[in-house]
Scaffold this active site. Structure first.
Site, PDB file in Angstrom:
ATOM      1  N   GLY A   1      11.069  -3.686   3.264  1.00  0.00           N
ATOM      2  CA  GLY A   1      11.554  -2.599   4.115  1.00  0.00           C
ATOM      3  C   GLY A   1      11.558  -1.257   3.402  1.00  0.00           C
TER       4      GLY A   1
ATOM      5  N   ASP B   1      -2.615   6.341  12.972  1.00  0.00           N
ATOM      6  CA  ASP B   1      -3.491   5.177  13.248  1.00  0.00           C
ATOM      7  C   ASP B   1      -3.392   4.714  14.698  1.00  0.00           C
ATOM      8  OD1 ASP B   1      -0.931   4.081  12.801  1.00  0.00           O
ATOM      9  OD2 ASP B   1      -1.627   2.479  11.467  1.00  0.00           O
TER      10      ASP B   1
ATOM     11  N   GLU C   1      -0.314  10.239   8.471  1.00  0.00           N
ATOM     12  CA  GLU C   1       0.820   9.360   8.827  1.00  0.00           C
ATOM     13  C   GLU C   1       1.082   9.398  10.318  1.00  0.00           C
ATOM     14  OE1 GLU C   1       1.707   6.791   6.929  1.00  0.00           O
ATOM     15  OE2 GLU C   1       2.332   8.181   5.340  1.00  0.00           O
ATOM     16  N   HIS C   2       1.290   8.211  10.878  1.00  0.00           N
ATOM     17  CA  HIS C   2       1.503   8.035  12.321  1.00  0.00           C
ATOM     18  C   HIS C   2       0.287   8.522  13.117  1.00  0.00           C
ATOM     19  CE1 HIS C   2       5.653   6.538  12.303  1.00  0.00           C
ATOM     20  NE2 HIS C   2       5.767   7.256  11.206  1.00  0.00           N
TER      21      HIS C   2
ATOM     22  N   ARG D   1       0.826  -1.215   0.000  1.00  0.00           N
ATOM     23  CA  ARG D   1       0.000   0.000   0.000  1.00  0.00           C
ATOM     24  C   ARG D   1       0.858   1.262   0.000  1.00  0.00           C
ATOM     25  NH1 ARG D   1       2.683   1.865   3.157  1.00  0.00           N
ATOM     26  NH2 ARG D   1       2.779   1.718   5.413  1.00  0.00           N
TER      27      ARG D   1
ATOM     28  N   ASP E   1      -2.114  -0.832   7.843  1.00  0.00           N
ATOM     29  CA  ASP E   1      -1.570  -1.656   6.760  1.00  0.00           C
ATOM     30  C   ASP E   1      -2.374  -2.941   6.558  1.00  0.00           C
ATOM     31  OD1 ASP E   1       0.248   0.363   6.838  1.00  0.00           O
ATOM     32  OD2 ASP E   1       1.878  -0.823   7.701  1.00  0.00           O
TER      33      ASP E   1
ATOM     34  N   TYR F   1      10.242   3.780  15.953  1.00  0.00           N
ATOM     35  CA  TYR F   1       8.782   3.730  15.787  1.00  0.00           C
ATOM     36  C   TYR F   1       8.111   3.575  17.155  1.00  0.00           C
ATOM     37  CZ  TYR F   1       4.214   2.250  13.961  1.00  0.00           C
ATOM     38  OH  TYR F   1       2.861   2.146  13.680  1.00  0.00           O
TER      39      TYR F   1
ATOM     40  N   SER G   1       4.654  -1.541   3.114  1.00  0.00           N
ATOM     41  CA  SER G   1       3.886  -2.505   3.884  1.00  0.00           C
ATOM     42  C   SER G   1       4.058  -3.943   3.417  1.00  0.00           C
ATOM     43  CB  SER G   1       2.408  -2.080   3.842  1.00  0.00           C
ATOM     44  OG  SER G   1       1.679  -2.839   4.717  1.00  0.00           O
ATOM     45  N   SER G   2       5.308  -4.322   3.203  1.00  0.00           N
ATOM     46  CA  SER G   2       5.573  -5.707   2.814  1.00  0.00           C
ATOM     47  C   SER G   2       5.149  -6.668   3.934  1.00  0.00           C
ATOM     48  CB  SER G   2       7.046  -5.900   2.453  1.00  0.00           C
ATOM     49  OG  SER G   2       7.882  -5.394   3.470  1.00  0.00           O
TER      50      SER G   2
HETATM   51  C1  GLA Z   1       3.795   1.739   9.584  1.00  0.00           C
HETATM   52  C2  GLA Z   1       2.797   1.046  10.505  1.00  0.00           C
HETATM   53  C3  GLA Z   1       1.403   1.674  10.357  1.00  0.00           C
HETATM   54  C4  GLA Z   1       1.460   3.188  10.503  1.00  0.00           C
HETATM   55  C5  GLA Z   1       2.562   3.784   9.628  1.00  0.00           C
HETATM   56  C6  GLA Z   1       2.728   5.264   9.834  1.00  0.00           C
HETATM   57  O1  GLA Z   1       3.477   1.489   8.262  1.00  0.00           O
HETATM   58  O2  GLA Z   1       2.718  -0.328  10.211  1.00  0.00           O
HETATM   59  O3  GLA Z   1       0.520   1.110  11.284  1.00  0.00           O
HETATM   60  O4  GLA Z   1       1.630   3.556  11.841  1.00  0.00           O
HETATM   61  O5  GLA Z   1       3.810   3.140   9.839  1.00  0.00           O
HETATM   62  O6  GLA Z   1       1.597   5.959   9.450  1.00  0.00           O
END
Ligand code: GLA
Length: 395
Positions: free
Chosen positions: A130, A42, A39-40, A33, A181, A231, A134-135
């Site tokens: 990586g 969720d 971003e950040h 995706r 993701d 993270y 979202s692998s």
């Molecule tokens: C990664 C996490 C998600 C989200 C993003 C940042 O992809 O797996 O859940 O927190 O970072 O938006």
């Protein structure tokens, strides 16, 4: 041959060479995706706005066995590239990182479906690993979808599947990710982005596929590693600020409340982690941008959507500090290219990919400039594709 049919042949060949051909083979697929904005947010119970990549993801091919084991082989450049899991004897510490996602999903599936799983599995992906696309969730959801099909389990609600895959990542891979993701890998749809309320798990499909526009994904080839501490550290800071405000999450906090909390003279906030104010300011303003961004796309206001993307990047760079030199360079080159609507990093950050929304007529100029000024990067254009599915393979 399409990208997915060649990925399927590759995965079937891998399966047959490791475990032998025969009947009863099934396959599961889930996409990678990009996140358009939000971003950040969720894991702060805010909003996200991702879309599934078309025909870019992971395929898992498998067959039920009677061996009482999980045998996995991967086509990725990992060593070892195969692993045998026996629930009685294998310790979590013995499992290579890549296989933990698979074992974790199997265990979470067993709990939900109330079945004992015994399978041979082969896995391949055409997603860069990586790279912030979202692998991991793509792998998790592909394996889960395959298991549902192999064990003929049809009664698991999508949201439970999503949460089981997220739990697998938390418990087995040690990444405290949010829900975005796994959500989009499961529920993505052709020509649509998903606007997700991460507090209620409600979502809305928003058309995304304007004829005149393209989404260019640029991989900086700087590997990001979410299992590393940064993270988790951002997440912990957000939780500490929410606690000091007396609310369950930053999703409930307005910018005015936040400013008041941090800027009232005499208030002792020394218990809060370093940079708590800019970190939480990113989250609160980003949730707002995600909401506005969705409204812009619904109303067809692409120009404002692009501005919000740019502001999102600045906030991720300055306040949340999850970009890197390469991401900032790619985005800067995009911003300075005529015909670009907006550009920002996407995903967890610390490396990985940027996305640029660009008018079709300007695509070539953008690609040429990225090649010239960011020679370490590579780009591809994409549209929104479908979420996970499974199918039977012919003998
Ligand atoms: C990664 C996490 C998600 C989200 C993003 C940042 O992809 O797996 O859940 O927190 O970072 O938006």
């Amino acid at each position: 041959m399409t990208a997915l049919s060649s990925l399927q042949s590759k995965t079937s060949d891998l399966f047959n060479s490791k475990f032998g051909a025969g009947p009863g083979l099934k396959a599961g697929y889930a996409p990678g995706r990009v996140n358009l904005i939000g971003e950040h947010t969720d894991y702060n119970n805010g909003y996200v706005f991702p879309m599934a990549l078309a025909n870019i993801g992971t395929i898992a091919v498998g067959r039920m066995t009677k061996k009482g084991e999980i045998n996995i082989v991967s086509s990725a450049d990992v060593s070892p590239n195969s692993f045998q899991y026996k629930s009685v004897t294998t310790e979590l510490g013995d499992i290579p990182q890549w296989a933990r996602y698979v074992v974790g999903v199997v265990k979470c599936f067993e709990d939900l479906a109330n079945r004992k799983v015994s399978v041979d599995l082969a896995i391949s992906s055409n997603l860069p690993m990586g790279a912030g696309l979202s692998s991991s969730a793509s792998l998790e959801v592909a394996v889960f979808s395959l298991l549902e099909s192999l064990y003929d389990v049809t009664n698991i609600a999508k949201i439970d599947k999503i949460k089981a895959c997220q739990k697998a990542e938390h418990k087995y891979a040690n990444v405290p990710c949010g829900i975005m993701d796994q959500f989009i890998a499961t529920l993505g749809d052709v020509d649509h982005a998903l606007f997700i309320n991460c507090e209620t798990d409600d979502y809305e499909k928003v058309p995304f596929g304007d004829e005149s526009l393209l989404l260019v994904v640029t991989d900086t080839h700087k590997k990001h590693e979410l299992a590393g501490g940064e993270y988790a550290n951002r997440r912990a800071t957000c939780e500490a600020v929410a606690k000091s405000l007396g609310v369950p999450s930053l999703g409930e906090v307005s910018i005015d409340q936040l400013v008041k909390h941090f800027c009232t003279p005499g208030r002792d906030l020394s218990h809060l982690p370093d940079k708590a104010y800019p970190r939480s300011r990113h989250v609160v303003t980003e949730i707002d941008r995600a909401k506005k961004g969705k409204e812009c796309l619904v109303a067809g206001d692409v120009r404002l959507f692009g501005q919000l993307m740019n502001e999102s990047h600045k906030s991720l760079a300055d306040d949340y500090q999850v970009t890197c030199k390469e991401l900032d360079e790619v985005v800067q080159v995009a911003w300075e290219t005529e015909g670009v609507v907006g550009s920002r990093m996407t995903g967890g950050g610390f490396g990985g990919c940027a996305i640029t929304l660009v008018y079709r007529h300007a695509e070539q100029a953008l690609l040429d400039r990225l090649r010239e000024f960011c020679p370490y990067s590579s780009s591809f254009s994409t549209t929104a594709g479908r979420g996970a599915y499974s199918w039977d393979l012919p003998e």
